[in-house]
Design a protein around this motif. Structure first.
Motif, PDB file in Angstrom:
ATOM      1  N   ALA A 120      68.377  15.715  64.107  1.00 40.07           N
ATOM      2  CA  ALA A 120      67.736  16.710  64.698  1.00 40.07           C
ATOM      3  C   ALA A 120      67.468  16.834  66.021  1.00 40.07           C
ATOM      4  N   ASP A 121      67.096  15.531  66.649  1.00 39.24           N
ATOM      5  CA  ASP A 121      66.521  15.352  67.981  1.00 39.24           C
ATOM      6  C   ASP A 121      68.026  15.794  68.932  1.00 39.24           C
ATOM      7  N   GLU A 122      69.203  15.062  68.346  1.00 34.66           N
ATOM      8  CA  GLU A 122      70.362  15.190  69.092  1.00 34.66           C
ATOM      9  C   GLU A 122      70.863  16.573  69.107  1.00 34.66           C
ATOM     10  N   TYR A 123      70.665  17.257  67.988  1.00 33.38           N
ATOM     11  CA  TYR A 123      71.071  18.846  67.898  1.00 33.38           C
ATOM     12  C   TYR A 123      70.317  19.584  69.022  1.00 33.38           C
ATOM     13  N   GLN A 124      68.819  19.268  69.023  1.00 34.44           N
ATOM     14  CA  GLN A 124      67.810  19.814  69.883  1.00 34.44           C
ATOM     15  C   GLN A 124      68.155  19.718  71.384  1.00 34.44           C
ATOM     16  N   LYS A 125      68.708  18.359  71.815  1.00 35.58           N
ATOM     17  CA  LYS A 125      69.272  18.189  73.198  1.00 35.58           C
ATOM     18  C   LYS A 125      70.390  19.021  73.306  1.00 35.58           C
ATOM     19  N   GLY A 126      71.359  19.230  72.397  1.00 36.13           N
ATOM     20  CA  GLY A 126      72.709  19.911  72.844  1.00 36.13           C
ATOM     21  C   GLY A 126      72.178  21.189  72.968  1.00 36.13           C
ATOM     22  N   ALA A 127      71.492  21.710  72.134  1.00 35.24           N
ATOM     23  CA  ALA A 127      71.124  23.353  72.179  1.00 35.24           C
ATOM     24  C   ALA A 127      70.317  23.778  73.422  1.00 35.24           C
ATOM     25  N   ALA A 128      69.451  22.557  73.759  1.00 36.58           N
ATOM     26  CA  ALA A 128      68.691  22.946  75.171  1.00 36.58           C
ATOM     27  C   ALA A 128      69.554  22.947  76.371  1.00 36.58           C
ATOM     28  N   ALA A 129      70.815  22.213  76.354  1.00 41.57           N
ATOM     29  CA  ALA A 129      71.479  22.109  77.366  1.00 41.57           C
ATOM     30  C   ALA A 129      72.560  23.326  77.409  1.00 41.57           C
ATOM     31  N   SER A 130      72.532  24.098  76.273  1.00 41.37           N
ATOM     32  CA  SER A 130      73.324  25.314  76.269  1.00 41.37           C
ATOM     33  C   SER A 130      72.279  26.492  76.863  1.00 41.37           C
ATOM     34  N   GLY A 131      70.867  26.175  76.805  1.00 39.13           N
ATOM     35  CA  GLY A 131      70.068  27.446  77.423  1.00 39.13           C
ATOM     36  C   GLY A 131      69.542  28.116  76.358  1.00 39.13           C
ATOM     37  N   ALA A 132      69.737  27.661  75.026  1.00 33.15           N
ATOM     38  CA  ALA A 132      69.303  28.320  73.872  1.00 33.15           C
ATOM     39  C   ALA A 132      67.701  28.343  73.695  1.00 33.15           C
ATOM     40  N   VAL A 133      67.055  29.330  73.003  1.00 35.91           N
ATOM     41  CA  VAL A 133      65.647  29.223  72.589  1.00 35.91           C
ATOM     42  C   VAL A 133      65.551  28.389  71.397  1.00 35.91           C
ATOM     43  N   ILE A 134      64.878  27.357  71.531  1.00 33.51           N
ATOM     44  CA  ILE A 134      64.712  26.543  70.280  1.00 33.51           C
ATOM     45  C   ILE A 134      63.477  26.424  69.796  1.00 33.51           C
ATOM     46  N   GLU A 135      63.239  26.515  68.489  1.00 27.90           N
ATOM     47  CA  GLU A 135      62.049  26.116  67.515  1.00 27.90           C
ATOM     48  C   GLU A 135      62.550  25.234  66.691  1.00 27.90           C
ATOM     49  N   THR A 136      61.427  24.420  66.103  1.00 33.05           N
ATOM     50  CA  THR A 136      61.821  23.648  64.948  1.00 33.05           C
ATOM     51  C   THR A 136      60.748  23.594  63.875  1.00 33.05           C
ATOM     52  N   ILE A 137      61.161  23.213  62.691  1.00 35.03           N
ATOM     53  CA  ILE A 137      60.166  22.899  61.623  1.00 35.03           C
ATOM     54  C   ILE A 137      60.566  21.797  61.113  1.00 35.03           C
ATOM     55  N   THR A 138      59.601  20.723  60.944  1.00 39.84           N
ATOM     56  CA  THR A 138      59.646  19.669  60.186  1.00 39.84           C
ATOM     57  C   THR A 138      58.660  19.769  59.026  1.00 39.84           C
ATOM     58  N   ILE A 139      59.613  19.949  57.769  1.00 37.41           N
ATOM     59  CA  ILE A 139      59.018  20.320  56.596  1.00 37.41           C
ATOM     60  C   ILE A 139      57.866  19.371  56.250  1.00 37.41           C
ATOM     61  N   ALA A 140      58.227  18.036  56.354  1.00 34.92           N
ATOM     62  CA  ALA A 140      57.195  17.080  55.691  1.00 34.92           C
ATOM     63  C   ALA A 140      55.840  17.045  56.599  1.00 34.92           C
ATOM     64  N   SER A 141      56.040  17.539  57.697  1.00 35.78           N
ATOM     65  CA  SER A 141      54.699  17.578  58.539  1.00 35.78           C
ATOM     66  C   SER A 141      53.818  18.805  58.224  1.00 35.78           C
ATOM     67  N   LEU A 142      54.354  19.904  57.611  1.00 38.42           N
ATOM     68  CA  LEU A 142      53.661  20.987  56.937  1.00 38.42           C
ATOM     69  C   LEU A 142      52.605  20.863  55.939  1.00 38.42           C
ATOM     70  N   ASN A 143      51.355  21.496  56.105  1.00 34.15           N
ATOM     71  CA  ASN A 143      50.316  21.512  54.983  1.00 34.15           C
ATOM     72  C   ASN A 143      50.548  22.709  54.035  1.00 34.15           C
ATOM     73  N   PHE A 144      51.067  22.170  52.903  1.00 38.93           N
ATOM     74  CA  PHE A 144      51.424  23.230  51.879  1.00 38.93           C
ATOM     75  C   PHE A 144      51.652  22.768  50.617  1.00 38.93           C
ATOM     76  N   ASN A 145      51.420  23.470  49.616  1.00 40.64           N
ATOM     77  CA  ASN A 145      51.779  22.985  48.462  1.00 40.64           C
ATOM     78  C   ASN A 145      53.009  23.444  47.863  1.00 40.64           C
ATOM     79  N   PRO A 146      54.024  22.551  47.475  1.00 41.58           N
ATOM     80  CA  PRO A 146      55.519  22.846  47.393  1.00 41.58           C
ATOM     81  C   PRO A 146      55.538  23.366  45.942  1.00 41.58           C
ATOM     82  N   ASN A 147      54.622  23.448  45.045  1.00 41.82           N
ATOM     83  CA  ASN A 147      54.995  23.838  43.866  1.00 41.82           C
ATOM     84  C   ASN A 147      54.610  25.402  43.684  1.00 41.82           C
ATOM     85  N   LEU A 148      55.685  26.216  43.272  1.00 39.89           N
ATOM     86  CA  LEU A 148      55.812  27.733  43.085  1.00 39.89           C
ATOM     87  C   LEU A 148      54.819  27.829  41.640  1.00 39.89           C
ATOM     88  N   LYS A 149      53.806  27.765  41.607  1.00 42.33           N
ATOM     89  CA  LYS A 149      53.278  27.482  40.257  1.00 42.33           C
ATOM     90  C   LYS A 149      53.421  28.771  39.246  1.00 42.33           C
TER      91      LYS A 149
END
Length: 192
Positions: free
Chosen positions: A21-50
């Motif tokens: 993920a870091d390396e892809y982001q570095k390459g995309a940044a070098a291209s001038g792209a606008v980059i956002e990220t989501i690290t799913i494990a860092s999110l606070n949510f219940n993964p169960n669609l109850k």
């Protein structure tokens, strides 16, 4: 400028998926792209669609913010390992909770058909394996790819969806990993 969203589905921050993920982001940044990220494990949510689709569960703030990022993106880059032929549970829970009717797709009344609400976006799945990609495809039918590419992303209108296999991870040395990361940087640089 292309808007790229990198979605990391590995729960372990010490994993090779985070280096990808870091390396892809570095390459995309070098291209001038606008980059956002989501690290799913860092999110606070219940993964169960109850309640499935019978009753809507309120989306937590982290999921609402993630959905806004998905809507803004032109290109989604999904990075995850293959575990037991599929996605990590937290990644599957993220999809279950967020790719909902009325948001990612909409069933048509009295019809077997649906509207694809994420048309106009593209994606790239970069998945790590402890077996060769050809073996995973030929002998196992690539279930994680079928699930994410066909049954989720394309179902919701995201096309084309490129797939890249990185592996065999288990037992790989630093030189091999450096070669893979060069390839990933190039993907980012070319916005693939």
């Amino acid at each position: 400028m292309k808007k790229i969203l990198i979605i990391n589905g590995h729960p372990n921050p010490d994993s090779f998926n985070f280096a990808i993920a870091d390396e892809y982001q570095k390459g995309a940044a070098a291209s001038g792209a606008v980059i956002e990220t989501i690290t799913i494990a860092s999110l606070n949510f219940n993964p169960n669609l109850k309640f499935g689709y019978q009753k809507r569960t309120e989306l937590e703030p982290d999921l609402l913010e993630s959905w806004e990022k998905i809507k803004r993106a032109d290109h989604l880059v999904w990075i995850h390992p293959v575990w037991w032929g599929g996605l990590p549970a937290i990644t599957k829970g993220f999809i279950d909770r967020l790719f909902l009717p009325g948001m990612a797709f909409q069933y048509r009344e009295n019809s077997v058909w649906w509207d694809k609400l994420l048309k106009g976006k593209t994606a790239h799945i970069i998945t790590t394996l402890d077996q060769p990609g050809w073996y995973y495809s030929l002998f196992f039918g690539r279930p994680s790819v079928n699930q994410l590419k066909k049954s989720t992303l394309e179902f919701c209108g995201i096309k084309p969806v490129k797939v890249s296999y990185i592996g065999i991870i288990k037992g790989s040395d630093d030189l091999q990993r450096a070669r893979w990361l060069e390839k990933i940087y190039d993907f980012g640089l070319k916005n693939k």
